[in-house]
Design an enzyme around this catalytic site. Structure first.
Site, PDB file in Angstrom:
ATOM      1  N   HIS A   6     -11.731   9.904   5.796  1.00  0.00           N
ATOM      2  CA  HIS A   6     -10.465   9.233   5.771  1.00  0.00           C
ATOM      3  C   HIS A   6      -9.501  10.317   5.993  1.00  0.00           C
ATOM      4  CE1 HIS A   6      -7.666   6.021   4.669  1.00  0.00           C
ATOM      5  NE2 HIS A   6      -6.886   7.236   4.507  1.00  0.00           N
ATOM      6  N   LEU A   7      -8.862  10.545   6.952  1.00  0.00           N
ATOM      7  CA  LEU A   7      -8.034  11.577   7.328  1.00  0.00           C
ATOM      8  C   LEU A   7      -6.748  11.036   7.551  1.00  0.00           C
ATOM      9  CD1 LEU A   7     -10.384  13.546   9.689  1.00  0.00           C
ATOM     10  CD2 LEU A   7     -10.063  13.780   7.271  1.00  0.00           C
TER      11      LEU A   7
ATOM     12  N   ASN B  20       0.913  -1.173   0.190  1.00  0.00           N
ATOM     13  CA  ASN B  20       0.068   0.088  -0.099  1.00  0.00           C
ATOM     14  C   ASN B  20       0.862   1.335  -0.066  1.00  0.00           C
ATOM     15  OD1 ASN B  20      -1.803   2.046   0.436  1.00  0.00           O
ATOM     16  ND2 ASN B  20      -2.862   1.016   2.171  1.00  0.00           N
TER      17      ASN B  20
ATOM     18  N   ARG C  60      -2.296  -1.861  -3.707  1.00  0.00           N
ATOM     19  CA  ARG C  60      -3.185  -0.463  -3.706  1.00  0.00           C
ATOM     20  C   ARG C  60      -2.814   0.282  -4.537  1.00  0.00           C
ATOM     21  NH1 ARG C  60      -2.759   4.886  -0.434  1.00  0.00           N
ATOM     22  NH2 ARG C  60      -4.619   5.766  -0.965  1.00  0.00           N
TER      23      ARG C  60
ATOM     24  N   GLU D 129      -7.510  -1.055   5.025  1.00  0.00           N
ATOM     25  CA  GLU D 129      -7.514  -1.477   3.526  1.00  0.00           C
ATOM     26  C   GLU D 129      -6.919  -2.629   3.061  1.00  0.00           C
ATOM     27  OE1 GLU D 129      -6.612   3.013   1.817  1.00  0.00           O
ATOM     28  OE2 GLU D 129      -5.710   2.712   3.784  1.00  0.00           O
TER      29      GLU D 129
ATOM     30  N   ARG E 104      -0.952  18.785   0.553  1.00  0.00           N
ATOM     31  CA  ARG E 104      -1.651  19.179  -0.674  1.00  0.00           C
ATOM     32  C   ARG E 104      -2.715  20.351  -0.292  1.00  0.00           C
ATOM     33  NH1 ARG E 104      -3.547  13.539  -1.791  1.00  0.00           N
ATOM     34  NH2 ARG E 104      -1.580  12.670  -1.065  1.00  0.00           N
TER      35      ARG E 104
ATOM     36  N   HIS F 109      -9.342   6.649  -2.013  1.00  0.00           N
ATOM     37  CA  HIS F 109      -9.692   5.964  -0.837  1.00  0.00           C
ATOM     38  C   HIS F 109     -10.837   5.146  -0.716  1.00  0.00           C
ATOM     39  CE1 HIS F 109      -7.688   9.715   1.187  1.00  0.00           C
ATOM     40  NE2 HIS F 109      -6.528   8.933   1.123  1.00  0.00           N
TER      41      HIS F 109
END
Length: 402
Positions: free
Chosen positions: A209-210, A11, A92, A386, A242, A181
């Site tokens: 999703h943080l 991932n 992923r 995940e 970002r 995500h």
């Protein structure tokens, strides 16, 4: 009894690389680890295998390839029994465009498509490709599976995914909102349904999703109805490095008035903005919380902007859902930052949210449950997984070939 089996899951994030050997049936991880702060001055790898743990400091500036070399060249060869259990490698991959609505076995055409989408996820697809190539060399006998973040959001309706640009840009170049995500949202929506003892098909949630990358999704009856990331992972929330949402006129101003080249703008928006850019200190929420507590004004401002923008998105996503059964916090920040959760819910008091401070303090390090007071709309903390989603998809695709 079925023999033990595992899927090696890779991932790759923008500044991290998680790896694990995951039992696809139970989610158990015999081996797990992470490379962190990749590309920075102090990159490092930490791992756990059964009861043994290890740490390795990498050379300054080392990135994803160094972690893969260590995993393939040292860690797995030291565990021959574990390596013998591997049935597949699951990767992923952040961006698959409109090409993939589900996970797929990797072949040359899939790799070429991921490469074509690399410009849309410049911090993610290239390290994902590194992982694919390294795993194909090291495990030539194993099937490789790509699990796309964007696949979950292929259910978005046109009024949610189209930009107000000339339609020909979508028709000819597929410029639209894609979202990311997806594996995380799949897991936490399924887990929310289990916790609330309701069918996923009857559940509406807003999931956040943080982490260093951050997004929000409106999930209606188990499918994505809207999400904050767009054509690329730049859109939406303030993130670690970002910028999130931005007046497009800023880009014109940077180019025409300040002389920025395209490459400089790309670096500014992807690597130098967000929490790091505002604070002038760090992209790590933990460090910013410590600094804010010690009076660092830039750190506090960065966190306040992060929470304010998050709360605005949450409020906006009541529109596509109409009825919200639960708000879910997940990801590294969502699962562990009591401060971020508290401040976000404070901004949402107008929608009736009331924090249970004691419960909120308990939700750290893998804890799961509600953080809101009686009578408040429900907010949950659900640790994401995940890796298990990726392992399940990989095992399913391998089994389908047998």
């Amino acid at each position: 009894m079925q023999a033990a089996r595992g899927v090696l899951v890779l991932n790759a994030g923008s500044s991290s690389l998680k790896f694990a050997v995951v039992d696809p049936d139970t989610g158990a991880q015999r081996l797990s680890g992470i490379g962190e702060s990749l590309g920075d001055s102090d990159p490092r790898v930490s791992w756990r295998c059964d009861d043994e743990t290890g740490h390795l400091a990498l050379d300054p500036g080392a990135a994803h390839a160094a972690v893969l070399d260590y995993l393939v060249g040292e860690l797995l060869p030291a565990q021959p029994a574990l390596r013998a259990q591997l049935i597949a490698v699951g990767h992923r991959i952040v961006h698959g465009g409109e090409h993939f609505a589900q996970s797929v076995l990797i072949d040359g055409d899939v790799i070429a498509t991921i490469e074509d989408c690399a410009a849309l996820a410049p911090l993610h697809n290239p390290p994902g490709l590194l992982g694919i190539r390294a795993a194909r060399r090291a495990f030539a006998q194993l099937d490789q599976v790509a699990v796309f973040d964007t696949a979950f959001h292929q259910s978005l309706p046109p009024h949610a995914y189209l930009y107000a640009l000339p339609y020909r840009l979508y028709r000819e170049h597929r410029i639209r909102r894609y979202g990311m995500h997806g594996s995380s949202y799949r897991f936490v929506s399924e887990r929310a349904a289990a916790l609330l003892q309701r069918p996923l098909s009857a559940l509406n949630i807003i999931a956040t999703h943080l982490g260093n990358g951050a997004s929000v999704a409106a999930i209606k009856s188990g499918t994505s109805a809207d999400t904050s990331m767009g054509l690329t992972p730049l859109e939406g929330l303030v993130m670690g490095t970002r910028c999130g949402d931005l007046d497009a006129g800023v880009l014109i101003h940077l180019a025409e008035s300040l002389g920025y080249a395209v490459a400089e703008i790309r670096a500014l928006l992807n690597r130098d903005s967000g929490l790091l850019g505002i604070s002038g200190l760090s992209n790590d929420c933990r460090e910013l919380e410590r600094a804010a507590g010690n009076g660092h004004r830039g750190a506090r401002l960065a966190l306040e902007i992060f929470c304010y923008r998050l709360a605005k998105y949450i409020a906006a996503y009541t529109v596509p859902l109409q009825r919200v059964d639960a708000l879910v916090f997940t990801g590294g920040i969502g699962e562990n930052s009591t401060w971020v959760r508290a401040q976000t819910l404070e901004w949402l008091r107008g929608l009736g949210y009331r924090l249970d401070s004691a419960r909120n303090r308990q939700m750290r390090a893998g804890a799961e449950g509600a953080i809101t007071a009686a009578g408040s709309p429900l907010a949950l903390v659900i640790p994401t997984n995940e890796e298990w989603v990726i392992a399940r998809d990989a095992a399913r695709l391998v089994a389908a070939q047998e």
